[in-house]
Motif scaffolding. Structure first.
Motif, PDB file in Angstrom:
ATOM      1  N   MET A  38      12.153 -22.835  23.683  1.00 22.17           N
ATOM      2  CA  MET A  38      13.341 -22.817  22.828  1.00 22.17           C
ATOM      3  C   MET A  38      12.945 -22.619  21.366  1.00 22.17           C
ATOM      4  O   MET A  38      11.826 -22.944  20.954  1.00 22.17           O
ATOM      5  CB  MET A  38      14.123 -24.127  22.992  1.00 22.17           C
ATOM      6  CG  MET A  38      14.718 -24.329  24.382  1.00 22.17           C
ATOM      7  SD  MET A  38      15.629 -25.876  24.504  1.00 22.17           S
ATOM      8  CE  MET A  38      16.949 -25.564  23.336  1.00 22.17           C
ATOM      9  N   LYS A  39      13.888 -22.128  20.574  1.00 21.01           N
ATOM     10  CA  LYS A  39      13.578 -21.725  19.213  1.00 21.01           C
ATOM     11  C   LYS A  39      13.189 -22.898  18.332  1.00 21.01           C
ATOM     12  O   LYS A  39      12.393 -22.757  17.405  1.00 21.01           O
ATOM     13  CB  LYS A  39      14.773 -20.990  18.617  1.00 21.01           C
ATOM     14  CG  LYS A  39      14.484 -20.370  17.254  1.00 21.01           C
ATOM     15  CD  LYS A  39      15.671 -19.594  16.757  1.00 21.01           C
ATOM     16  CE  LYS A  39      15.363 -18.966  15.400  1.00 21.01           C
ATOM     17  NZ  LYS A  39      16.508 -18.190  14.885  1.00 21.01           N
ATOM     18  N   ASP A  40      13.759 -24.079  18.597  1.00 18.75           N
ATOM     19  CA  ASP A  40      13.492 -25.192  17.692  1.00 18.75           C
ATOM     20  C   ASP A  40      12.308 -26.044  18.144  1.00 18.75           C
ATOM     21  O   ASP A  40      12.054 -27.107  17.595  1.00 18.75           O
ATOM     22  CB  ASP A  40      14.731 -26.075  17.552  1.00 18.75           C
ATOM     23  CG  ASP A  40      15.060 -26.821  18.850  1.00 18.75           C
ATOM     24  OD1 ASP A  40      14.611 -26.362  19.917  1.00 18.75           O
ATOM     25  OD2 ASP A  40      15.747 -27.860  18.769  1.00 18.75           O
ATOM     26  N   ARG A  41      11.556 -25.592  19.140  1.00 17.28           N
ATOM     27  CA  ARG A  41      10.384 -26.327  19.596  1.00 17.28           C
ATOM     28  C   ARG A  41       9.191 -26.042  18.690  1.00 17.28           C
ATOM     29  O   ARG A  41       8.996 -24.923  18.216  1.00 17.28           O
ATOM     30  CB  ARG A  41      10.042 -25.944  21.028  1.00 17.28           C
ATOM     31  CG  ARG A  41      11.102 -26.325  22.056  1.00 17.28           C
ATOM     32  CD  ARG A  41      11.086 -27.830  22.318  1.00 17.28           C
ATOM     33  NE  ARG A  41      12.101 -28.200  23.277  1.00 17.28           N
ATOM     34  CZ  ARG A  41      11.923 -28.182  24.598  1.00 17.28           C
ATOM     35  NH1 ARG A  41      10.773 -27.770  25.104  1.00 17.28           N
ATOM     36  NH2 ARG A  41      12.902 -28.552  25.406  1.00 17.28           N
ATOM     37  N   VAL A  42       8.366 -27.087  18.440  1.00 13.35           N
ATOM     38  CA  VAL A  42       7.145 -26.961  17.649  1.00 13.35           C
ATOM     39  C   VAL A  42       6.011 -27.589  18.452  1.00 13.35           C
ATOM     40  O   VAL A  42       6.152 -28.697  18.971  1.00 13.35           O
ATOM     41  CB  VAL A  42       7.274 -27.652  16.271  1.00 13.35           C
ATOM     42  CG1 VAL A  42       6.008 -27.438  15.446  1.00 13.35           C
ATOM     43  CG2 VAL A  42       8.489 -27.152  15.511  1.00 13.35           C
TER      44      VAL A  42
END
Length: 427
Positions: A1-5
Motif C-alpha cells: 500500500m502507498k502509505d506503508r514504510v
C-alpha cells in the motif's frame, strides 16, 4: 500500500505506516522522509536501512504508534538513551515519562546528591557537576581553582561557564564546554583598545539570534556587558558601564525577546545599592532604569534580592528577603515599586541561615523561593496558587526550570530535588 514504510534496522525488518512515522518531529532522523506538507516521499517497495540496534528501534517505533514508552527489563536505559539521541526523539520520550510543565501539578520525582533536555548542572566553587536527562552524572568540569559565577546551556551538548579572574594569572572570563566530556571547546575573550584583556565574567543570558551576554569586570575600563556570537565565539559588542551606575557587577541578566532589550540587575548584597536597567544594544541606550539610591528608609529596608521582567504585562517583579514582592511598570519612567507584602507566609519567623529568595517565570507562572519551599503565583493579580516543599534538606539556595522539570538545590544536605508534572492519563 502507498502509505506503508519499511525499515531494515540492524538486519531486522520493520513495517509501519507513514502516519506513524509522521508522529516524529521535523528535527528527527525521519524528518527528511517527508516534504513540507508532511507527505511521505517514498513508495512501498523502498526499504530504508539503518545500522542501529533493532531492539531499541522496536521500542521507539511503538512509542510513535501509541505515545507510551515501555522498556523491557533486558534493555538498559543507557542503551535506549543513546538510540533516542541518534533518532532525535528525546522530546517524545520526555513527554511519555512526564507531562507538560504545570507549576500547580508538580510532584517530587526524586532527589540526587549534588538543561534544555531535562538534565542539569550544579556549580560548587570551581567545579561544575553535569547530569543528563536520565540524571546520570558526566565527567565533572574543573576550572583550576577559579570560582564559578554562572552556568548556562547553549543546547543539550554545550554549556557556557563564567568564572572569576585570578590576579597575576591573566585568566578568568568564560568558556564553552562539552556537557558530556567536559572538554573546553572555546574560550571567549574581551577586546579593549585592540588588546585582549583578562576579565571576570558574571551573570549570563542568551537570545534566539545565537548571542551570548555576560556581565564583565576588567582591570581598566572593561566594566559593562559583553556580547559574543555563539557560533564563531567572537566578541561582537560591548555596552560600557555609565558613570554612577552598575553593569559589570550584575547578578542577573535576562533577554526580553519582544522588546529586544536586556534586563541587567545589580543587587544587594553584591552592591550596597540596587540597580536595575533595560539596555537596547541597537542604539546603545539605557531605555529604562531604577535604583534605590536616595529612596526613603521604608523602601531601603526592602532591599531587592532578585528581579525578573514579564513582557506580557510590561512589568518587572522584584523580591526582598522576606519574600515581599514588588512590581514596576517599565513603560513608566517614574520607576516606583508597588509592594505586595507576603511576609505572612513566613509565619513571623526567619530561619537561622536563610537563603536569599530567587525568582523564575515560566509560561505565565511566577515562582519565588523562600527558605525550604517554592511558591507559585498565577493570574493578573499574581495570586498564590501552590507551594512546593519538603521536610528536610534545608533552605533552597537556587532553583531553575528546564526540560519540563523544576530543579531545586538545598543547602544543608547538598540535595538536588527534581519536580515533574505527572503525565496525563491514558484513555
Amino acid at each position: 500500500m502507498k502509505d506503508r514504510v519499511r525499515f531494515n534496522v540492524g538486519g531486522r525488518l520493520f513495517e509501519t505506516t507513514a502516519k506513524t512515522v509522521a508522529n516524529a518531529s521535523r528535527n528527527s532522523i525521519f524528518g527528511a522522509m517527508f516534504d513540507e506538507n508532511w507527505t511521505v516521499q517514498t513508495d512501498s517497495s523502498r526499504e530504508y536501512f539503518i545500522d542501529r540496534n533493532p531492539d531499541c528501534f522496536s521500542i521507539l517505533l511503538d512509542l510513535l504508534r501509541t505515545g507510551e514508552l515501555y522498556i523491557p527489563v533486558d534493555i538498559p536505559e543507557k542503551l535506549l538513551y543513546r538510540e533516542v539521541l541518534f533518532y532525535g526523539l528525546l522530546a517524545h520520550v520526555r513527554s511519555s515519562k512526564w507531562g507538560p510543565f504545570d507549576g500547580n501539578r508538580l510532584q517530587l520525582s526524586r532527589s540526587i546528591t549534588a538543561g534544555p533536555d531535562g538534565g542539569c548542572c550544579v556549580a560548587h566553587g570551581s567545579m561544575v557537576h553535569v547530569y543528563d536527562w536520565m540524571l546520570d552524572e558526566h565527567a565533572p568540569i574543573t576550572l583550576d581553582y577559579q570560582r564559578v559565577n554562572d552556568v548556562g546551556w547553549i543546547d543539550s551538548q554545550s554549556i557556557v561557564i563564567s568564572v572569576c579572574e585570578r590576579l597575576g594569572r591573566g585568566d578568568g572570563g568564560m568558556g564553552l564546554f562539552s556537557s558530556s566530556t567536559g572538554e573546553l571547546r572555546h574560550k571567549f575573550q574581551v577586546n579593549h583598545d585592540n588588546q585582549v584583556k583578562s576579565f571576570t565574567a558574571g551573570a549570563l543570558s542568551f537570545n534566539s539570534d545565537c548571542k551570548i551576554f555576560s556581565s564583565c569586570k576588567g582591570r581598566s575600563n572593561e566594566y559593562g556587558i559583553g556580547v559574543w556570537d555563539q557560533v564563531t565565539g567572537k566578541q561582537i559588542d560591548f555596552f560600557y558601564e555609565p558613570l554612577g551606575w552598575s553593569l559589570g557587577d550584575a547578578d542577573k541578566l535576562q533577554w526580553l525577546h519582544g522588546s529586544n532589550c536586556l534586563l541587567v540587575a545589580s543587587l544587594f548584597p553584591r552592591k550596597d545599592n540596587c540597580y536595575i536597567s533595560l539596555l537596547d544594544f541597537r542604539d546603545k541606550k539605557m531605555v529604562w532604569a531604577w535604583s534605590n539610591i536616595g529612596a526613603p528608609t521604608t523602601v531601603d529596608e526592602k532591599r531587592v534580592r532578585d528581579a525578573i521582567a514579564m513582557e506580557e504585562n510590561s512589568s518587572i517583579c522584584v523580591v526582598n528577603e522576606y519574600e515581599d514582592m514588588g512590581f514596576m511598570d517599565f513603560r513608566s519612567t517614574a520607576g516606583s515599586i508597588s509592594w505586595s507584602s507576603r511576609s505572612r507566609l513566613m509565619k513571623g519567623k526567619m530561619p537561622d541561615e536563610p537563603c536569599y529568595p530567587k525568582l523564575a517565570l515560566h509560561e505565565g507562572q511566577l515562582f519565588s523561593s523562600m527558605n525550604d519551599s517554592i511558591s507559585m503565583f498565577c493570574g493578573p493579580d499574581w495570586v498564590l496558587t501552590s507551594r512546593l516543599g519538603r521536610s528536610y534538606g534545608g533552605s533552597i539556595c537556587d532553583f531553575s526550570i528546564g526540560g519540563d522539570r523544576l530543579f531545586a538545590l538545598h543547602s544543608e544536605e547538598n540535595v538536588f530535588d527534581i519536580w515533574e508534572t505527572p503525565p496525563p492519563p491514558i484513555i
